[in-house]
Design a protein around this motif. Structure first.
Motif, short mmCIF file in Angstrom:
data_model
loop_
_atom_site.label_atom_id
_atom_site.label_comp_id
_atom_site.label_asym_id
_atom_site.label_seq_id
_atom_site.Cartn_x
_atom_site.Cartn_y
_atom_site.Cartn_z
N LEU A 116 0.95 -1.20 0.17
CA LEU A 116 0.15 0.25 -0.21
C LEU A 116 0.81 1.16 0.11
CD1 LEU A 116 -2.85 -1.08 2.45
CD2 LEU A 116 -2.99 -0.75 0.21
N VAL A 117 1.89 1.31 0.80
CA VAL A 117 2.72 2.62 0.92
C VAL A 117 3.42 2.43 -0.37
CG1 VAL A 117 2.64 2.77 3.45
CG2 VAL A 117 4.66 1.53 2.46
N THR A 118 3.92 1.41 -0.83
CA THR A 118 4.48 1.74 -2.41
C THR A 118 3.69 2.20 -3.46
OG1 THR A 118 5.81 -0.20 -1.86
CG2 THR A 118 5.47 -0.02 -4.24
N GLU A 119 2.34 1.50 -3.57
CA GLU A 119 1.36 2.36 -4.39
C GLU A 119 1.02 3.66 -4.11
OE1 GLU A 119 -3.45 1.26 -5.13
OE2 GLU A 119 -2.19 0.00 -4.15
N LEU A 120 1.29 4.31 -2.84
CA LEU A 120 1.34 5.71 -2.54
C LEU A 120 2.40 6.45 -2.83
CD1 LEU A 120 -0.68 5.43 0.90
CD2 LEU A 120 -1.56 6.26 -1.12
N GLY A 121 3.55 5.70 -3.24
CA GLY A 121 4.66 6.54 -3.77
C GLY A 121 5.78 6.60 -2.76
N CYS A 122 5.80 6.01 -1.62
CA CYS A 122 6.83 6.13 -0.50
C CYS A 122 8.23 5.49 -1.15
CB CYS A 122 6.22 5.33 0.66
SG CYS A 122 7.53 5.06 1.98
N GLU A 123 9.36 6.37 -0.92
CA GLU A 123 10.64 5.92 -1.25
C GLU A 123 10.94 4.82 -0.59
OE1 GLU A 123 13.15 9.26 -1.89
OE2 GLU A 123 11.75 10.39 -2.91
N HIS B 272 5.01 12.77 6.41
CA HIS B 272 6.59 12.90 5.89
C HIS B 272 7.06 11.83 5.22
CE1 HIS B 272 6.16 15.20 10.04
NE2 HIS B 272 7.04 15.98 9.39
N ALA B 273 6.43 10.73 5.20
CA ALA B 273 7.12 9.95 4.08
C ALA B 273 6.53 9.78 2.59
CB ALA B 273 7.08 8.44 4.88
N LEU B 274 5.48 10.45 2.52
CA LEU B 274 4.73 10.12 1.08
C LEU B 274 4.87 11.49 0.33
CD1 LEU B 274 1.49 8.17 2.02
CD2 LEU B 274 3.45 7.26 1.17
N PRO B 275 4.85 11.45 -0.77
CA PRO B 275 4.71 12.73 -1.61
C PRO B 275 3.60 13.51 -1.34
CG PRO B 275 5.00 10.67 -3.13
CD PRO B 275 4.66 10.19 -1.70
N ALA B 276 3.69 14.75 -1.67
CA ALA B 276 2.47 15.67 -1.26
C ALA B 276 1.36 15.30 -2.17
CB ALA B 276 2.89 17.15 -1.73
N GLY B 277 0.08 15.29 -1.67
CA GLY B 277 -1.14 14.68 -2.15
C GLY B 277 -1.39 13.34 -2.41
N ALA B 278 -0.17 12.38 -1.66
CA ALA B 278 -0.65 10.98 -1.71
C ALA B 278 -1.86 10.51 -0.89
CB ALA B 278 0.57 10.23 -1.46
#
Length: 196
Positions: free
Chosen positions: A141-148, A190-196
């Motif tokens: 899920l966090v990968t899908e949200l764009g977490c590095e 803090h971990a996800l791109p803005a707007g995720a």
């Protein structure tokens, strides 16, 4: 002719009644405090029927955990729901189910691992598999949200969820997850791109 009293249904559906009775008793008393005879009586089934379905108490506990896992009624259950956005699925980990008159039990997999502490036991191994599955689902899920760094964030989130569930059980507070949810929202922000 007088009315005849009927006993609760026996025969078909024995396995389901056994699992339902075990779930109730485990929730109220805990696993170790619940005897096989109690489960048979509460089901109601004969001891022969009980042991035909579950040779040992460990088999019954695994059957109970498998039933919970497949029902979606555990913390992990929300993670696989396609009708809920990924971020909301993660945050739903902190919405602990309100008990129906039963004590707050937290995570059944943690409870089972605590009551079967030998890491080599089948019950402990099954509980470990479910906890590893939980972190895999959150990682996806966090990968899908764009977490590095999805693996690290997923570990932090599941640690928060498990900790909240354990504290909710100890304190008897089904709403305790709100504290960990606030921390999870901060981690996600803090971990996800803005707007995720």
């Amino acid at each position: 002719m007088g009315a005849t009293r009927t006993s609760p249904a026996r025969g078909r559906g024995g396995r389901e009644r056994i699992l339902a009775a075990a779930a109730r008793l485990f929730a109220i008393q805990g696993i170790n405090a619940t005897g096989m005879e109690q489960v048979a009586e509460a089901a109601p089934v004969s001891k022969r029927t009980l042991y035909a379905h579950f040779r040992t108490k460990g088999d019954l506990v695994i059957g109970h955990l498998e039933d919970l896992a497949s029902s979606g009624a555990t913390l992990e259950g929300v993670l696989t729901r396609d009708d809920v956005p990924p971020r909301e699925r993660i945050l739903a980990l902190f919405d602990l189910p309100a008990p129906d008159g039963a004590p707050v039990r937290g995570c059944p997999f943690i409870d089972a691992a605590a009551e079967y502490p030998d890491p080599g036991s089948a019950v402990h191994s099954y509980a470990r598999e479910q906890k590893l599955r939980m972190v895999r689902l959150v990682t996806e899920l966090v990968t899908e949200l764009g977490c590095e760094r999805p693996a690290a964030l997923a570990e932090q989130l599941v640690t928060l969820a498990d900790g909240a569930a354990s504290r909710a059980m100890v304190l008897g507070d089904a709403d305790y997850g709100r504290h960990a949810r606030a921390a999870a929202e901060t981690l996600l922000a803090h971990a996800l791109p803005a707007g995720a």
